[in-house]
Structure formats: structure tokens, C-alpha cells
Design a protein around this motif. Structure first.
Motif, PDB file in Angstrom:
ATOM      1  N   PRO A  72       2.761  -1.781  -8.080  1.00 64.20           N
ATOM      2  CA  PRO A  72       1.458  -2.341  -7.675  1.00 64.20           C
ATOM      3  C   PRO A  72       1.568  -3.778  -7.137  1.00 64.20           C
ATOM      4  O   PRO A  72       0.792  -4.167  -6.266  1.00 64.20           O
ATOM      5  CB  PRO A  72       0.612  -2.286  -8.956  1.00 64.20           C
ATOM      6  CG  PRO A  72       1.536  -1.951 -10.076  1.00 64.20           C
ATOM      7  CD  PRO A  72       2.808  -1.423  -9.502  1.00 64.20           C
ATOM      8  N   ASP A  73       2.546  -4.540  -7.626  1.00 61.20           N
ATOM      9  CA  ASP A  73       2.683  -5.919  -7.139  1.00 61.20           C
ATOM     10  C   ASP A  73       3.112  -5.947  -5.681  1.00 61.20           C
ATOM     11  O   ASP A  73       2.608  -6.733  -4.886  1.00 61.20           O
ATOM     12  CB  ASP A  73       3.707  -6.694  -7.979  1.00 61.20           C
ATOM     13  CG  ASP A  73       3.182  -6.935  -9.379  1.00 61.20           C
ATOM     14  OD1 ASP A  73       1.954  -6.767  -9.571  1.00 61.20           O
ATOM     15  OD2 ASP A  73       3.985  -7.252 -10.261  1.00 61.20           O
ATOM     16  N   GLN A  74       4.071  -5.061  -5.377  1.00 65.02           N
ATOM     17  CA  GLN A  74       4.543  -4.986  -3.986  1.00 65.02           C
ATOM     18  C   GLN A  74       3.400  -4.591  -3.063  1.00 65.02           C
ATOM     19  O   GLN A  74       3.224  -5.135  -1.989  1.00 65.02           O
ATOM     20  CB  GLN A  74       5.630  -3.905  -3.879  1.00 65.02           C
ATOM     21  CG  GLN A  74       7.019  -4.467  -3.936  1.00 65.02           C
ATOM     22  CD  GLN A  74       8.043  -3.439  -3.471  1.00 65.02           C
ATOM     23  OE1 GLN A  74       7.786  -2.624  -2.597  1.00 65.02           O
ATOM     24  NE2 GLN A  74       9.198  -3.493  -4.088  1.00 65.02           N
ATOM     25  N   ARG A  75       2.641  -3.605  -3.518  1.00 67.40           N
ATOM     26  CA  ARG A  75       1.534  -3.114  -2.693  1.00 67.40           C
ATOM     27  C   ARG A  75       0.469  -4.199  -2.509  1.00 67.40           C
ATOM     28  O   ARG A  75      -0.003  -4.432  -1.410  1.00 67.40           O
ATOM     29  CB  ARG A  75       0.937  -1.851  -3.326  1.00 67.40           C
ATOM     30  CG  ARG A  75      -0.068  -1.180  -2.423  1.00 67.40           C
ATOM     31  CD  ARG A  75      -0.513   0.179  -2.942  1.00 67.40           C
ATOM     32  NE  ARG A  75      -1.900   0.436  -2.545  1.00 67.40           N
ATOM     33  CZ  ARG A  75      -2.268   0.796  -1.332  1.00 67.40           C
ATOM     34  NH1 ARG A  75      -1.386   0.975  -0.386  1.00 67.40           N
ATOM     35  NH2 ARG A  75      -3.552   0.973  -1.049  1.00 67.40           N
ATOM     36  N   SER A  76       0.125  -4.893  -3.577  1.00 64.69           N
ATOM     37  CA  SER A  76      -0.934  -5.899  -3.405  1.00 64.69           C
ATOM     38  C   SER A  76      -0.438  -7.065  -2.542  1.00 64.69           C
ATOM     39  O   SER A  76      -1.206  -7.652  -1.782  1.00 64.69           O
ATOM     40  CB  SER A  76      -1.545  -6.337  -4.728  1.00 64.69           C
ATOM     41  OG  SER A  76      -0.651  -7.119  -5.416  1.00 64.69           O
ATOM     42  N   GLN A  77       0.860  -7.363  -2.608  1.00 65.42           N
ATOM     43  CA  GLN A  77       1.401  -8.433  -1.758  1.00 65.42           C
ATOM     44  C   GLN A  77       1.308  -8.032  -0.272  1.00 65.42           C
ATOM     45  O   GLN A  77       0.861  -8.812   0.572  1.00 65.42           O
ATOM     46  CB  GLN A  77       2.867  -8.716  -2.138  1.00 65.42           C
ATOM     47  CG  GLN A  77       3.519  -9.822  -1.302  1.00 65.42           C
ATOM     48  CD  GLN A  77       2.767 -11.160  -1.402  1.00 65.42           C
ATOM     49  OE1 GLN A  77       2.502 -11.647  -2.497  1.00 65.42           O
ATOM     50  NE2 GLN A  77       2.385 -11.744  -0.263  1.00 65.42           N
ATOM     51  N   VAL A  78       1.677  -6.800   0.020  1.00 70.97           N
ATOM     52  CA  VAL A  78       1.676  -6.392   1.427  1.00 70.97           C
ATOM     53  C   VAL A  78       0.233  -6.251   1.958  1.00 70.97           C
ATOM     54  O   VAL A  78      -0.038  -6.505   3.129  1.00 70.97           O
ATOM     55  CB  VAL A  78       2.549  -5.125   1.672  1.00 70.97           C
ATOM     56  CG1 VAL A  78       1.870  -3.853   1.224  1.00 70.97           C
ATOM     57  CG2 VAL A  78       2.944  -5.018   3.133  1.00 70.97           C
ATOM     58  N   ILE A  79      -0.694  -5.925   1.079  1.00 70.23           N
ATOM     59  CA  ILE A  79      -2.101  -5.853   1.495  1.00 70.23           C
ATOM     60  C   ILE A  79      -2.609  -7.257   1.850  1.00 70.23           C
ATOM     61  O   ILE A  79      -3.308  -7.445   2.840  1.00 70.23           O
ATOM     62  CB  ILE A  79      -2.970  -5.158   0.426  1.00 70.23           C
ATOM     63  CG1 ILE A  79      -2.675  -3.649   0.493  1.00 70.23           C
ATOM     64  CG2 ILE A  79      -4.467  -5.412   0.624  1.00 70.23           C
ATOM     65  CD1 ILE A  79      -3.241  -2.837  -0.618  1.00 70.23           C
ATOM     66  N   GLN A  80      -2.163  -8.218   1.056  1.00 68.88           N
ATOM     67  CA  GLN A  80      -2.507  -9.621   1.380  1.00 68.88           C
ATOM     68  C   GLN A  80      -1.898 -10.027   2.721  1.00 68.88           C
ATOM     69  O   GLN A  80      -2.553 -10.652   3.548  1.00 68.88           O
ATOM     70  CB  GLN A  80      -1.909 -10.524   0.309  1.00 68.88           C
ATOM     71  CG  GLN A  80      -2.929 -11.060  -0.659  1.00 68.88           C
ATOM     72  CD  GLN A  80      -2.244 -12.078  -1.589  1.00 68.88           C
ATOM     73  OE1 GLN A  80      -1.454 -12.903  -1.173  1.00 68.88           O
ATOM     74  NE2 GLN A  80      -2.571 -11.962  -2.855  1.00 68.88           N
ATOM     75  N   ASP A  81      -0.637  -9.633   2.919  1.00 66.72           N
ATOM     76  CA  ASP A  81       0.041  -9.952   4.190  1.00 66.72           C
ATOM     77  C   ASP A  81      -0.687  -9.308   5.369  1.00 66.72           C
ATOM     78  O   ASP A  81      -0.844  -9.915   6.431  1.00 66.72           O
ATOM     79  CB  ASP A  81       1.497  -9.444   4.190  1.00 66.72           C
ATOM     80  CG  ASP A  81       2.345 -10.133   3.127  1.00 66.72           C
ATOM     81  OD1 ASP A  81       1.898 -11.159   2.577  1.00 66.72           O
ATOM     82  OD2 ASP A  81       3.447  -9.616   2.846  1.00 66.72           O
ATOM     83  N   LEU A  82      -1.114  -8.061   5.151  1.00 65.53           N
ATOM     84  CA  LEU A  82      -1.835  -7.345   6.215  1.00 65.53           C
ATOM     85  C   LEU A  82      -3.119  -8.080   6.583  1.00 65.53           C
ATOM     86  O   LEU A  82      -3.427  -8.282   7.765  1.00 65.53           O
ATOM     87  CB  LEU A  82      -2.234  -5.953   5.713  1.00 65.53           C
ATOM     88  CG  LEU A  82      -1.468  -4.734   6.185  1.00 65.53           C
ATOM     89  CD1 LEU A  82      -2.055  -3.481   5.558  1.00 65.53           C
ATOM     90  CD2 LEU A  82      -1.465  -4.610   7.703  1.00 65.53           C
ATOM     91  N   GLY A  83      -3.870  -8.464   5.555  1.00 63.67           N
ATOM     92  CA  GLY A  83      -5.136  -9.172   5.770  1.00 63.67           C
ATOM     93  C   GLY A  83      -4.909 -10.468   6.547  1.00 63.67           C
ATOM     94  O   GLY A  83      -5.636 -10.786   7.492  1.00 63.67           O
TER      95      GLY A  83
END
Ligand SMILES: O=C(O)CCC(=O)C(=O)O
Ligand SMILES: [Fe+2]
Length: 381
Positions: A86-97
Motif C-alpha cells: 500500500p505504501d508503494q501504491r500511495s506514493q505513485v498515486i501522489q506522483d501521478l497527481g
């Protein structure tokens, strides 16, 4: 193909057959280009050293030449988006945003689409453009919403200046269409479209979350099960005067996201912080840009990026753009969740419009700057 009409008198036609287009001729001679042609045929005219006058594209004299970007273009590691961590996913979602907000553009790596499939698709596109003119004419299409349409420039019926580009546009979702030539094209197109769609849907889930919406928000609101996916193959042959011509002028795309691949030749430029920047694609990456309907849906939080394709005098460039949009009957308006913050600071900034109507409007007019988005943008004080 949609053909360019360069009308010639009978006498001039005879001369055209006898006189190759060459550097010693006056620009007037260029009217001796074939009566109707694709840019490929024109570019392959023996001895062509000038472009015909109706290809001369005037750029804004105050605009500086394109440069390399000062900051590196964002890179999104797709494998983190599908990670169970989940940490990796939330980091990449932040990067996407961040990428959507600051650039409207990013490169996707580790996406899982085989490099061989991407290469084969580019080669197959080349094969399509290599078909004889009569064969391509079968797929000319009459209306902008015809599911298979090939032609030249952008909209040769409306373009005042022609662009140094031939194209093939195919609707591949919700119904799959394909030209039946060249051999093997259709099978590749089906596989390529399926695999790019998977990537696009996952990106849109991440983007949904990056906007603070539920993961499936965009999918549901845009009816993506019936979403329109358009495959566009672009061919930009070598141009004898590349500084005077344009492959595709500044524009934004109509859908939600566009995913682009190309052969090894660059030419894509983005408008970023008031300047044109060259895009150098990472090998085997997808170049992804946010498009008009993501700007509308996000109520302007994510801007649809303006881009253009320049040409060169050395090698043929091929690019393939996959546009993923809402279903044709979706009426798109800003997500209510993003259109107010309780104090009325973010009122809806776009007029709702059916995607079909928007698409028709964009494709039937001249392609220049962001005119189409400007038609639905409200001037909010
Ligand atoms: O060829 C390119 O790099 C850009 C193509 C493009 O912008 C389009 O097809 O909408
Ligand atoms: Fe585009």
C-alpha cells in the motif's frame, strides 16, 4: 485517403509529369505537385527541395525555439500502481497527481506491454501507410465519427494550412474495428488495443484516487465500459524545409488520457510553463498526456496539455496515439465533489457537453490551440 487538392491546368499537369520538383525551380513550380496525394507521396516526389506554399506554417514570432526541459519530465513506475504494497501504491498515486497537476504529461515505464508488440504495431502502421493510394482510399471515411478513417493533414476540408502528416484513425472500443490490410494488421491492433486499454484503465483508477475520489469514480462517471478508444497512427515523412512546416499544430486532445508511442525518431513537443519543450522518450515507455475531458472532470485541477509534432528532414517519424475517452453518450461535467468546497470557491468551470458533440466539434474544425476546450470553459471571475 482525404486528398489535398492542388489544382493544375492540363498543360501544367503535362509539365508536372515531365519536370521533377527540384531546388532550381521557383516556388511556383511546387504547384506542380500531384493533383491529389498523401503527404507520403508528395514527400517521395523526386528532387523535392521546397514545400508547396500551402504547407507553410507560421509560428508566433515572439515564441522562442523549443528547448530541453529544465526539470525532468515525470516518470511513473506502473508496477508500483499495481503493487500489493500500500505504501508503494500511495506514493505513485501522489506522483501521478503531481505529474497531472504540474505537467499534464508523464512517461510510464514497467507497464507490462511487451516491447515486441509495441514495435510490431509501429511496423504494421508503416505497412499501412505503404499501401497503394487506391488501397488506402477504401478507408478514407466520410464523417469524423466514421470508425475507420485515413487521410492527410488534420481535417483537409477545413485546414487553411496543410500539415506534414498522414493519419489512420480507428475506433477500437467499445466495438473493435480495423482495416483489413495489410496482412496481420487487424490481429496486432486488437492485441495492442487490449493491452494499452488495461494500462489506461489502471492509470485512470490511480488518477481518480489522486483527485481524492474513489478508485472507480472516473470509470463509473465516464461509463468507461462503453468508453471510446481511438487508435491514431501518424506518419511524418522527411520534409525538405522542416522549419517552415508543421506535423501537427499546437492542440490538446479530446479524451481523458492519450498514450503515445513512436519509432526511434522524436518530434513531440509540450507547452510547459509558457515554453515549448522537446520530449525525449525513455525506451519502451508510453508518453501519456492528460486530455480535455480530464480537465473538465477535474474542474480544471488537471490541465489538458497543449502539444505539437514537429518534422525533420532526415527520417520518417511514426507515432501511435491511443486516446481513451468517455462513452460517446456521456454528458461530461465537472465532478460535483470537485466543483465546490463548501465555501463556493470552486464553482463548476465548464459547461456540460455530450462527448459525441465535443468530439464532432473538435474533429470537424481546424486544429489550433485549445479552441475546443475554450468553447465549454466558463469565464469565472
Ligand atoms: O505525433 C505526435 O507526437 C503527437 C500526435 C498527437 O498529438 C495526436 O495524435 O493527437
Ligand atoms: Fe495530440
Amino acid at each position: 485517403m482525404t486528398f489535398i487538392s492542388i489544382s493544375l491546368s492540363k498543360k501544367k499537369k503535362k509539365m508536372a509529369a515531365a519536370t521533377p520538383l527540384c531546388g532550381h525551380s521557383s516556388p511556383e513550380t511546387h504547384l506542380q505537385a500531384p493533383k491529389s496525394t498523401s503527404i507520403k507521396t508528395l514527400a517521395e516526389s523526386p528532387g523535392l527541395t521546397y514545400i508547396p506554399p500551402n504547407y507553410t506554417y507560421t509560428t508566433n514570432p515572439h515564441e522562442s525555439a523549443a528547448s530541453e526541459p529544465e526539470d525532468s519530465i515525470p516518470i511513473i513506475d506502473f508496477s508500483s500502481l499495481t503493487s500489493s504494497d500500500p505504501d508503494q501504491r500511495s506514493q505513485v498515486i501522489q506522483d501521478l497527481g503531481k505529474a497531472c497537476q504540474e505537467w499534464g504529461f508523464f512517461m510510464v515505464v514497467n507497464h507490462g506491454v511487451p516491447e515486441s508488440l509495441m514495435k510490431e504495431m509501429v511496423d504494421a502502421c508503416n505497412g499501412f501507410f505503404d499501401l497503394r493510394e487506391e488501397e488506402k482510399r477504401e478507408f478514407e471515411g466520410k464523417h469524423v465519427l466514421d470508425p475507420i478513417r485515413c487521410g492527410t493533414s488534420f481535417n483537409s476540408k477545413a485546414d487553411k494550412v496543410f500539415f506534414w502528416r498522414d493519419f489512420l484513425k480507428v475506433f477500437v472500443h467499445p466495438q473493435f474495428h480495423s482495416p483489413n490490410k495489410p496482412t496481420g494488421f487487424s490481429e496486432l491492433l486488437r492485441e495492442y488495443s487490449k493491452q494499452t486499454r488495461k494500462v489506461a484503465m489502471e492509470l485512470l483508477r490511480g488518477i481518480s484516487e489522486s483527485l481524492g475520489l474513489e478508485e472507480c469514480y472516473i470509470e463509473k462517471a465516464m461509463d468507461l465500459e462503453s468508453g471510446l478508444q481511438i487508435f491514431t497512427g501518424n506518419l511524418y515523412p522527411p520534409c525538405p524545409q522542416p522549419e517552415l512546416a508543421m506535423g501537427l499544430p499546437p492542440h490538446s486532445d479530446h479524451g481523458l488520457l492519450t498514450m503515445l508511442i513512436q519509432n526511434e525518431i522524436g518530434g513531440l513537443q509540450l507547452h510547459h510553463n509558457g515554453k515549448w519543450v522537446n520530449v525525449k522518450a525513455l525506451p519502451n515507455s508510453f508518453l501519456v498526456n492528460t486530455a480535455d475531458h480530464l480537465e473538465i472532470l477535474s474542474n480544471g485541477r488537471y490541465k489538458s496539455v497543449v502539444h505539437r509534432a514537429v518534422v525533420n528532414n532526415k527520417a520518417t517519424r511514426i507515432s501511435i496515439a491511443t486516446a481513451c475517452g468517455p462513452s460517446l453518450d456521456t454528458i461530461v461535467s465537472p465532478a460535483p465533489e470537485l466543483a465546490e468546497d463548501g465555501e463556493g470557491h470552486h464553482p463548476p468551470a465548464y459547461i456540460p457537453m455530450k462527448y459525441r458533440d465535443y468530439l464532432e466539434l473538435q474533429q470537424s474544425n481546424q486544429l489550433d490551440r485549445k479552441s475546443c476546450l475554450d468553447r465549454v470553459r466558463l469565464q469565472i471571475a
